[in-house]
Design a protein around this motif. Sequence first.
Motif, PDB file in Angstrom:
ATOM      1  N   PHE A 127       3.629  -8.863  -7.201  1.00 26.69           N
ATOM      2  CA  PHE A 127       2.183  -8.867  -7.197  1.00 26.69           C
ATOM      3  C   PHE A 127       1.389  -7.354  -6.797  1.00 26.69           C
ATOM      4  O   PHE A 127       0.050  -7.344  -7.131  1.00 26.69           O
ATOM      5  CB  PHE A 127       1.789  -9.875  -6.298  1.00 26.69           C
ATOM      6  CG  PHE A 127       2.245 -11.211  -6.855  1.00 26.69           C
ATOM      7  CD1 PHE A 127       1.284 -11.890  -8.108  1.00 26.69           C
ATOM      8  CD2 PHE A 127       3.066 -12.193  -6.353  1.00 26.69           C
ATOM      9  CE1 PHE A 127       1.668 -13.142  -8.629  1.00 26.69           C
ATOM     10  CE2 PHE A 127       3.405 -13.270  -6.782  1.00 26.69           C
ATOM     11  CZ  PHE A 127       2.888 -13.942  -7.854  1.00 26.69           C
ATOM     12  N   ASN A 128       2.126  -6.516  -6.431  1.00 26.62           N
ATOM     13  CA  ASN A 128       1.274  -5.176  -6.103  1.00 26.62           C
ATOM     14  C   ASN A 128       1.478  -4.414  -7.586  1.00 26.62           C
ATOM     15  O   ASN A 128       2.271  -3.651  -7.728  1.00 26.62           O
ATOM     16  CB  ASN A 128       2.024  -4.333  -4.887  1.00 26.62           C
ATOM     17  CG  ASN A 128       1.565  -4.988  -3.699  1.00 26.62           C
ATOM     18  OD1 ASN A 128       0.584  -5.784  -3.528  1.00 26.62           O
ATOM     19  ND2 ASN A 128       2.004  -4.648  -2.562  1.00 26.62           N
ATOM     20  N   LEU A 129       0.335  -4.486  -8.105  1.00 24.30           N
ATOM     21  CA  LEU A 129       0.181  -3.917  -9.612  1.00 24.30           C
ATOM     22  C   LEU A 129      -0.838  -3.047  -9.697  1.00 24.30           C
ATOM     23  O   LEU A 129      -1.887  -3.310  -9.161  1.00 24.30           O
ATOM     24  CB  LEU A 129       0.118  -4.902 -10.595  1.00 24.30           C
ATOM     25  CG  LEU A 129       1.251  -6.159 -10.610  1.00 24.30           C
ATOM     26  CD1 LEU A 129       0.616  -7.282 -11.426  1.00 24.30           C
ATOM     27  CD2 LEU A 129       2.483  -5.643 -10.916  1.00 24.30           C
ATOM     28  N   SER A 141      -6.705  -3.006 -10.077  1.00 25.89           N
ATOM     29  CA  SER A 141      -5.577  -2.909  -9.073  1.00 25.89           C
ATOM     30  C   SER A 141      -5.529  -4.017  -8.482  1.00 25.89           C
ATOM     31  O   SER A 141      -6.493  -4.560  -7.943  1.00 25.89           O
ATOM     32  CB  SER A 141      -5.722  -1.622  -8.057  1.00 25.89           C
ATOM     33  OG  SER A 141      -5.928  -0.416  -8.697  1.00 25.89           O
ATOM     34  N   GLN A 142      -4.265  -4.584  -8.186  1.00 28.74           N
ATOM     35  CA  GLN A 142      -3.922  -5.894  -7.628  1.00 28.74           C
ATOM     36  C   GLN A 142      -2.975  -5.415  -6.492  1.00 28.74           C
ATOM     37  O   GLN A 142      -1.993  -4.816  -6.529  1.00 28.74           O
ATOM     38  CB  GLN A 142      -3.487  -6.585  -8.535  1.00 28.74           C
ATOM     39  CG  GLN A 142      -2.853  -8.062  -7.862  1.00 28.74           C
ATOM     40  CD  GLN A 142      -2.371  -8.953  -8.977  1.00 28.74           C
ATOM     41  OE1 GLN A 142      -3.137  -9.360  -9.754  1.00 28.74           O
ATOM     42  NE2 GLN A 142      -1.094  -9.220  -8.955  1.00 28.74           N
ATOM     43  N   GLU A 143      -3.569  -6.164  -5.134  1.00 27.01           N
ATOM     44  CA  GLU A 143      -2.526  -5.950  -3.923  1.00 27.01           C
ATOM     45  C   GLU A 143      -2.340  -7.127  -3.405  1.00 27.01           C
ATOM     46  O   GLU A 143      -3.115  -8.301  -3.872  1.00 27.01           O
ATOM     47  CB  GLU A 143      -3.454  -4.960  -2.846  1.00 27.01           C
ATOM     48  CG  GLU A 143      -3.575  -3.693  -3.480  1.00 27.01           C
ATOM     49  CD  GLU A 143      -4.513  -3.088  -2.379  1.00 27.01           C
ATOM     50  OE1 GLU A 143      -4.886  -3.447  -1.164  1.00 27.01           O
ATOM     51  OE2 GLU A 143      -4.894  -1.856  -2.764  1.00 27.01           O
ATOM     52  N   ILE A 144      -1.459  -7.761  -2.745  1.00 27.62           N
ATOM     53  CA  ILE A 144      -1.316  -9.063  -1.941  1.00 27.62           C
ATOM     54  C   ILE A 144      -0.935  -8.769  -0.509  1.00 27.62           C
ATOM     55  O   ILE A 144      -0.312  -7.612  -0.043  1.00 27.62           O
ATOM     56  CB  ILE A 144       0.036  -9.546  -2.686  1.00 27.62           C
ATOM     57  CG1 ILE A 144       0.501 -11.028  -2.211  1.00 27.62           C
ATOM     58  CG2 ILE A 144       1.285  -8.729  -2.744  1.00 27.62           C
ATOM     59  CD1 ILE A 144       1.147 -11.683  -2.949  1.00 27.62           C
ATOM     60  N   LYS A 145      -1.101  -9.779   0.305  1.00 26.40           N
ATOM     61  CA  LYS A 145      -1.068  -9.821   1.616  1.00 26.40           C
ATOM     62  C   LYS A 145      -0.505 -11.229   1.984  1.00 26.40           C
ATOM     63  O   LYS A 145      -0.915 -12.162   1.371  1.00 26.40           O
ATOM     64  CB  LYS A 145      -2.329  -9.536   2.357  1.00 26.40           C
ATOM     65  CG  LYS A 145      -2.240  -9.705   3.942  1.00 26.40           C
ATOM     66  CD  LYS A 145      -3.377  -9.580   4.601  1.00 26.40           C
ATOM     67  CE  LYS A 145      -3.256  -9.750   6.158  1.00 26.40           C
ATOM     68  NZ  LYS A 145      -4.447  -9.887   6.790  1.00 26.40           N
ATOM     69  N   LYS A 162      -5.844  -9.428  -3.714  1.00 24.79           N
ATOM     70  CA  LYS A 162      -7.121  -8.550  -3.922  1.00 24.79           C
ATOM     71  C   LYS A 162      -6.993  -7.913  -5.112  1.00 24.79           C
ATOM     72  O   LYS A 162      -6.004  -6.943  -5.618  1.00 24.79           O
ATOM     73  CB  LYS A 162      -6.998  -7.749  -2.651  1.00 24.79           C
ATOM     74  CG  LYS A 162      -8.335  -6.946  -2.701  1.00 24.79           C
ATOM     75  CD  LYS A 162      -8.164  -5.860  -1.448  1.00 24.79           C
ATOM     76  CE  LYS A 162      -9.506  -4.953  -1.421  1.00 24.79           C
ATOM     77  NZ  LYS A 162      -9.321  -3.930  -0.303  1.00 24.79           N
ATOM     78  N   LEU A 163      -8.097  -8.029  -6.081  1.00 22.90           N
ATOM     79  CA  LEU A 163      -7.987  -7.348  -7.398  1.00 22.90           C
ATOM     80  C   LEU A 163      -9.187  -6.524  -7.053  1.00 22.90           C
ATOM     81  O   LEU A 163     -10.602  -7.254  -7.105  1.00 22.90           O
ATOM     82  CB  LEU A 163      -8.070  -8.448  -8.694  1.00 22.90           C
ATOM     83  CG  LEU A 163      -6.782  -9.263  -8.699  1.00 22.90           C
ATOM     84  CD1 LEU A 163      -6.543 -10.172  -8.060  1.00 22.90           C
ATOM     85  CD2 LEU A 163      -6.916  -9.743 -10.099  1.00 22.90           C
ATOM     86  N   VAL A 164      -9.033  -5.386  -7.369  1.00 22.89           N
ATOM     87  CA  VAL A 164     -10.282  -4.298  -7.384  1.00 22.89           C
ATOM     88  C   VAL A 164     -10.569  -3.551  -8.787  1.00 22.89           C
ATOM     89  O   VAL A 164      -9.712  -3.346  -9.148  1.00 22.89           O
ATOM     90  CB  VAL A 164      -9.646  -3.005  -6.377  1.00 22.89           C
ATOM     91  CG1 VAL A 164     -10.985  -2.175  -6.321  1.00 22.89           C
ATOM     92  CG2 VAL A 164      -9.293  -3.703  -5.111  1.00 22.89           C
ATOM     93  N   ARG A 165     -11.890  -3.935  -9.163  1.00 25.19           N
ATOM     94  CA  ARG A 165     -12.272  -3.423 -10.367  1.00 25.19           C
ATOM     95  C   ARG A 165     -13.487  -2.755 -10.207  1.00 25.19           C
ATOM     96  O   ARG A 165     -13.967  -2.781  -9.147  1.00 25.19           O
ATOM     97  CB  ARG A 165     -12.380  -4.557 -11.447  1.00 25.19           C
ATOM     98  CG  ARG A 165     -13.393  -5.570 -11.027  1.00 25.19           C
ATOM     99  CD  ARG A 165     -13.463  -6.825 -12.096  1.00 25.19           C
ATOM    100  NE  ARG A 165     -12.330  -7.504 -11.708  1.00 25.19           N
ATOM    101  CZ  ARG A 165     -12.248  -8.736 -12.543  1.00 25.19           C
ATOM    102  NH1 ARG A 165     -12.675  -8.758 -13.779  1.00 25.19           N
ATOM    103  NH2 ARG A 165     -11.043  -9.603 -12.283  1.00 25.19           N
TER     104      ARG A 165
END
Length: 205
Positions: free
Chosen positions: A84-86, A130-134, A156-159
Amino acid sequence: MFSHLKNIDTAFKHIRQFSLFLIIGNVITMCFCIYKSTQAVNLAQSRIHILYNGKLLEASATDRKSNLPVELRDHIKSFHEYFFNLSPDDKAIQANVGKALYLADESAKRQYDNLRESGYFNNLISANISQEIKIDSTRLQGNQWPYLFTCYATEKLVRSSGTVYRKLVTQGEVRDIQIQTDNNPHGFLIQHWEILANRDSTIQN
């Protein structure tokens, strides 16, 4: 003369009793020494010395069972972070997911194919997301293989227009394949993996 023989017989009995006590005492002492020696050897074998930055450090070796929950959680965490970290780059996505697929069976490949067919990865790339996962928590169930798990995480999806947070819940099983490699350092395999929930929780503009 009879008195003399009686004294000899009594003395012989005393010597026999003393010899018996001496033998029993020696056996007890030997058993104790063997036990303490075995204990000392086991303790010495459980200590490992590591040379780090020119310093000699001492580490302790423990049974894997005592550290099993930690290893299982780390394996599950690594898999989800790879999956999921993309970043908005097709090669980076394939590289990360490729690492994740070493840690799971074909159920993870099916989830990846479903996301790709639905255009999920193309949307990330085209919108520069950008996608990050915690990992919030991982719940393990069962006392024998395969171990059931439920993983709770936040995506967390950052656009450019803002940030979206999603709640992710997955479940599956972890099996011990008893082979550790560079691609799978723990020697576990996630199977029957499925995504139970992946929904937006908050949106920040």
